[in-house]
Write an enzyme that holds these catalytic residues in place. Structure first.
Site, PDB file in Angstrom:
ATOM      1  N   GLU A  93       0.838  -1.192   0.000  1.00 16.65           N
ATOM      2  CA  GLU A  93       0.000   0.000   0.000  1.00 16.65           C
ATOM      3  C   GLU A  93       0.880   1.252   0.000  1.00 16.65           C
ATOM      4  OE1 GLU A  93      -4.089  -1.416   2.100  1.00 16.65           O
ATOM      5  OE2 GLU A  93      -2.519  -0.844   3.474  1.00 16.65           O
ATOM      6  N   CYS A 106       3.346   8.874   0.750  1.00 19.17           N
ATOM      7  CA  CYS A 106       3.893   8.012   1.794  1.00 19.17           C
ATOM      8  C   CYS A 106       4.096   6.640   1.162  1.00 19.17           C
ATOM      9  CB  CYS A 106       2.902   7.955   2.955  1.00 19.17           C
ATOM     10  SG  CYS A 106       3.393   6.791   4.246  1.00 19.17           S
ATOM     11  N   CYS A 113       6.958  -6.066   7.317  1.00 16.81           N
ATOM     12  CA  CYS A 113       8.035  -5.451   8.097  1.00 16.81           C
ATOM     13  C   CYS A 113       8.503  -6.451   9.141  1.00 16.81           C
ATOM     14  CB  CYS A 113       7.535  -4.183   8.783  1.00 16.81           C
ATOM     15  SG  CYS A 113       8.835  -3.276   9.664  1.00 16.81           S
ATOM     16  N   CYS A 117       6.959  -3.912  15.841  1.00 18.70           N
ATOM     17  CA  CYS A 117       6.627  -2.992  16.931  1.00 18.70           C
ATOM     18  C   CYS A 117       5.222  -3.340  17.430  1.00 18.70           C
ATOM     19  CB  CYS A 117       6.684  -1.547  16.430  1.00 18.70           C
ATOM     20  SG  CYS A 117       8.341  -1.083  15.872  1.00 18.70           S
ATOM     21  N   CYS A 120       2.013  -1.565  15.918  1.00 22.30           N
ATOM     22  CA  CYS A 120       1.935  -1.342  14.472  1.00 22.30           C
ATOM     23  C   CYS A 120       1.341  -2.557  13.764  1.00 22.30           C
ATOM     24  CB  CYS A 120       3.326  -1.035  13.918  1.00 22.30           C
ATOM     25  SG  CYS A 120       3.342  -0.778  12.131  1.00 22.30           S
ATOM     26  N   GLY A 162       7.194  -1.274   6.013  1.00 22.35           N
ATOM     27  CA  GLY A 162       8.597  -1.639   5.979  1.00 22.35           C
ATOM     28  C   GLY A 162       9.517  -0.690   6.724  1.00 22.35           C
ATOM     29  N   GLU A 163      10.737  -1.158   6.928  1.00 23.06           N
ATOM     30  CA  GLU A 163      11.756  -0.382   7.621  1.00 23.06           C
ATOM     31  C   GLU A 163      12.845  -0.038   6.593  1.00 23.06           C
ATOM     32  OE1 GLU A 163      12.695   1.179  10.462  1.00 23.06           O
ATOM     33  OE2 GLU A 163      14.557   1.426   9.362  1.00 23.06           O
ATOM     34  N   SER A 194      12.041   7.575   7.721  1.00 27.43           N
ATOM     35  CA  SER A 194      11.691   7.281   9.111  1.00 27.43           C
ATOM     36  C   SER A 194      12.199   5.895   9.469  1.00 27.43           C
ATOM     37  CB  SER A 194      10.165   7.348   9.268  1.00 27.43           C
ATOM     38  OG  SER A 194       9.791   6.973  10.574  1.00 27.43           O
ATOM     39  N   SER A 217      11.990   6.820  15.027  1.00 29.99           N
ATOM     40  CA  SER A 217      10.852   6.324  15.812  1.00 29.99           C
ATOM     41  C   SER A 217      11.366   5.986  17.205  1.00 29.99           C
ATOM     42  CB  SER A 217      10.265   5.077  15.151  1.00 29.99           C
ATOM     43  OG  SER A 217       9.629   5.430  13.951  1.00 29.99           O
ATOM     44  N   LEU A 218      11.174   6.919  18.127  1.00 26.21           N
ATOM     45  CA  LEU A 218      11.745   6.750  19.468  1.00 26.21           C
ATOM     46  C   LEU A 218      10.758   6.010  20.380  1.00 26.21           C
ATOM     47  CD1 LEU A 218      14.455   7.634  20.715  1.00 26.21           C
ATOM     48  CD2 LEU A 218      13.207   9.502  21.803  1.00 26.21           C
ATOM     49  N   ASN A 293      -2.981   5.427  16.388  1.00 26.71           N
ATOM     50  CA  ASN A 293      -4.103   5.081  15.522  1.00 26.71           C
ATOM     51  C   ASN A 293      -4.524   3.683  15.915  1.00 26.71           C
ATOM     52  OD1 ASN A 293      -4.060   7.464  13.854  1.00 26.71           O
ATOM     53  ND2 ASN A 293      -2.133   6.677  13.048  1.00 26.71           N
ATOM     54  N   CYS A 336      -0.689   6.157   9.922  1.00 30.54           N
ATOM     55  CA  CYS A 336       0.548   5.508  10.350  1.00 30.54           C
ATOM     56  C   CYS A 336       0.268   4.185  11.035  1.00 30.54           C
ATOM     57  CB  CYS A 336       1.289   6.370  11.362  1.00 30.54           C
ATOM     58  SG  CYS A 336       1.706   7.967  10.759  1.00 30.54           S
TER      59      CYS A 336
HETATM   60  N1  SAH Z   1       9.672   1.543   9.807  1.00 34.37           N
HETATM   61  C1  SAH Z   1       9.693   2.983   9.856  1.00 34.37           C
HETATM   62  C2  SAH Z   1       8.491   3.613   9.154  1.00 34.37           C
HETATM   63  C3  SAH Z   1       7.219   3.239   9.854  1.00 34.37           C
HETATM   64  S1  SAH Z   1       5.757   4.173   9.809  1.00 34.37           S
HETATM   65  C4  SAH Z   1       9.712   3.434  11.305  1.00 34.37           C
HETATM   66  O1  SAH Z   1       9.402   2.639  12.173  1.00 34.37           O
HETATM   67  O2  SAH Z   1      10.054   4.575  11.570  1.00 34.37           O
HETATM   68  C5  SAH Z   1       5.993   5.727  10.459  1.00 34.37           C
HETATM   69  C6  SAH Z   1       5.640   5.928  11.934  1.00 34.37           C
HETATM   70  O3  SAH Z   1       4.336   5.467  12.315  1.00 34.37           O
HETATM   71  C7  SAH Z   1       6.623   5.232  12.842  1.00 34.37           C
HETATM   72  O4  SAH Z   1       7.078   6.147  13.786  1.00 34.37           O
HETATM   73  C8  SAH Z   1       5.770   4.178  13.473  1.00 34.37           C
HETATM   74  O5  SAH Z   1       6.262   3.750  14.717  1.00 34.37           O
HETATM   75  C9  SAH Z   1       4.446   4.882  13.601  1.00 34.37           C
HETATM   76  N2  SAH Z   1       3.314   4.013  13.890  1.00 34.37           N
HETATM   77  C10 SAH Z   1       3.238   2.673  13.732  1.00 34.37           C
HETATM   78  N3  SAH Z   1       2.037   2.217  14.145  1.00 34.37           N
HETATM   79  C11 SAH Z   1       1.343   3.290  14.567  1.00 34.37           C
HETATM   80  C12 SAH Z   1       0.029   3.467  15.086  1.00 34.37           C
HETATM   81  N4  SAH Z   1      -0.798   2.439  15.209  1.00 34.37           N
HETATM   82  N5  SAH Z   1      -0.356   4.704  15.413  1.00 34.37           N
HETATM   83  C13 SAH Z   1       0.475   5.763  15.234  1.00 34.37           C
HETATM   84  N6  SAH Z   1       1.714   5.664  14.743  1.00 34.37           N
HETATM   85  C14 SAH Z   1       2.145   4.439  14.422  1.00 34.37           C
END
Ligand code: SAH
Length: 361
Positions: A93, A106, A113, A117, A120, A162-163, A194, A217-218, A293, A336
Site C-alpha cells: 500500500e 507516503c 516489516c 513494533c 503497528c 517496511g523499515e 523514518s 521512531s523513538l 491510531n 501511520c
Molecule cells: N519503519 C519505519 C516507518 C514506519 S511508519 C519506522 O518505524 O520509523 C511511520 C511511523 O508510524 C513510525 O514512527 C511508526 O512507529 C508509527 N506508527 C506505527 N504504528 C502506529 C500506530 N498504530 N499509530 C500511530 N503511529 C504508528
C-alpha cells in the site's frame, strides 16, 4: 514471470551500461530514463522519439516493471490509499496525503516489516520481502501519474510499509533515481526517511553525499519499555541510538525529528515527558507526537487530547519544539501503522481487497 531484465530500478549510468551492448548512441539512455521516470511511460512502443526498430529491440530484450493499481480508497479528509500489485503478485500500500500544507506521498520499502513494533499493524504481517529500487521509486511514479501530478511539487515520506534501513541499498538507490533531474527531480530535502534506528545502516546513512531528512521512531524513554514496544531495541538500544543521533551530521537549520507514538497510560505520563526532555538534551531535534491510531488486534489505546496536550506542553515549556501529528485517512486505515496487505495470498483477492476495489474514487 517475465525474464527480461528490468530497467525500472536503474540509475541513468546503469541504464547506459545496460544498453551499451546494443551499439546505439549513449544519449538514448537519458531519453528512456526520462520516459520512465519523468513521464511515467513504461511501454517502449510509446517512446516516440526512439526509432521503431529500436523500440522493438528494447521490448524484446527488456522489461520496465511497474506496480499495478488494484484499488484506491479516498478518506473524507482527501487522503488516498492505493493498493498496488507487484510483478510477483505480492501487494503493498502507498498513500497520498494532500495539503499538509504540501502534497505528500507516503511510500513503502518492504512487503510487510520485520520490526514487529507492538503497536503497528504492518508489523503483524512479518516480513515477506524487500522491495527493489524500481518498486520503491515506482510507487511515486505510479501515484503521481494516477493523480496527474508528474509535474507538481511534492514531498515523499518513507513511512509506509517496511523499515527503510532494513532495505538500505534499494532505498538509497530509489532516492537517487527520484532525485535525478531527468526524472521526477525530487530533492532529498523533500524526502523524509523514518526509521526505528538500525544502527549500522544509520551510521552508513551519515556518510551519504546526499541525504534525506531523518525521522527516528523513538516511542519510549526507557530501555525496558522500549524493549517491550520495539523488539529492535534489544539489539540497538535507546542509549546507543541517541548517541548515534548526537553524532549524525545534521545540516544547518535542520533537525532530526523524533517520532513518539502515544499509548494511553503506557508512555504518556508527565514523567515520560520530562525524561524525554533530558534524553534529547544536546541533540538538534524536534518531537512529533503520534497519538495512537487504534486498530483491532493492537493492544493499546489512544490517549485523550488532554493527555496529549499535557505531554506536549511539558516538552514546549522545556524548550523542545513539539508538534502533534494530525492523523490522516484513519477512516480508510491509511494512517501511520495501519497499512497491511494479504501479501502471501497474492492472487486470491480477499474480502478486504474486494471492498477496496468497489470504493472507487
Ligand atoms: N519503519 C519505519 C516507518 C514506519 S511508519 C519506522 O518505524 O520509523 C511511520 C511511523 O508510524 C513510525 O514512527 C511508526 O512507529 C508509527 N506508527 C506505527 N504504528 C502506529 C500506530 N498504530 N499509530 C500511530 N503511529 C504508528
Amino acid at each position: 514471470m517475465d525474464h527480461r531484465p528490468d530497467l525500472s530500478g536503474l540509475e541513468q549510468h546503469d541504464l547506459e551500461q545496460a544498453l551499451a551492448g546494443l551499439g546505439r548512441p549513449r544519449f538514448h539512455a537519458r531519453q528512456i530514463f526520462q520516459w520512465i521516470h519523468k513521464r511515467g511511460i513504461t511501454d517502449f512502443e510509446l517512446m516516440s522519439d526512439l526509432g521503431r526498430d529500436f523500440r522493438r529491440e528494447l521490448d524484446d530484450r527488456f522489461d520496465i516493471v511497474t506496480p499495478v493499481v488494484l484499488g484506491r480508497e479516498r478518506s473524507s479528509d482527501g487522503t488516498m490509499k492505493f493498493l498496488l500489485r507487484l510483478a510477483d503478485g505480492r501487494k503493498i500500500e502507498s498513500v497520498y496525503i494532500p495539503d499538509t500544507p504540501s502534497q505528500t506521498f507516503c511510500i513503502s520499502t518492504q512487503v510487510g516489516c520485520a520490526m514487529r513494533c507492538a503497536f503497528c499493524l504492518t508489523g503483524r504481517m512479518g516480513i515477506d520481502r524487500n522491495l527493489t529500487a524500481g518498486e520503491i521509486a515506482g510507487q511515486v511514479r505510479v501515484l503521481a501519474r494516477e493523480l496527474d501530478m508528474l509535474d507538481s511539487r511534492f514531498n515523499i515520506v518513507l513511512m509506509g510499509m517496511g523499515e527503510p534501513l532494513h532495505n538500505y541499498d534499494a532505498t538509497m538507490k530509489a532516492l537517487r533515481i527520484l532525485a535525478d533531474e531527468h526524472g521526477l527531480a525530487v530533492s532529498p530535502r523533500r524526502v523524509t526517511l523514518s526509521t526505528v534506528g538500525v544502527l549500522p545502516a544509520l551510521e552508513k546513512l551519515a556518510t551519504e553525499p546526499v541525504m534525506p531528512n531523518l525521522a527516528i521512531s523513538l516511542h519510549s524513554t526507557t530501555e525496558d519499555q522500549r524493549d517491550m514496544l520495539m523488539p529492535i531495541n534489544s539489539k540497538y538500544g535507546l542509549k546507543e541510538l541517541l548517541d548515534a543521533c548526537r553524532r549524525f551530521p545534521v545540516k544547518r537549520r535542520e533537525r532530526i525529528t523524533f517520532e513518539y507514538v502515544m499509548l494511553d497510560g503506557v508512555n504518556d505520563t508527565p514523567e515520560d515527558a520530562r525524561r524525554l526532555v533530558r534524553l534529547l538534551h544536546g541533540i538538534r531535534g524536534k518531537v512529533n507526537l503520534l497519538p495512537l491510531n487504534e486498530a483491532a488486534g493492537i493492544p493499546f489505546e489512544r490517549p485523550s487530547d488532554e493527555r496529549v496536550n499535557r505531554f506536549a506542553k511539558i516538552l514546549a515549556d522545556h524548550g523542545v519544539t513539539v508538534s502533534v501529528r494530525k492523523s490522516r485517512g484513519r477512516d480508510i486505515r491509511a494512517a501511520c501503522g495501519q497499512l497491511i496487505t494479504e501479501s502471501s495470498k497474492a492472487d486470491a483477492p480477499g474480502k478486504r481487497l474486494a471492498s477496496l476495489m468497489t470504493m472507487g474514487r
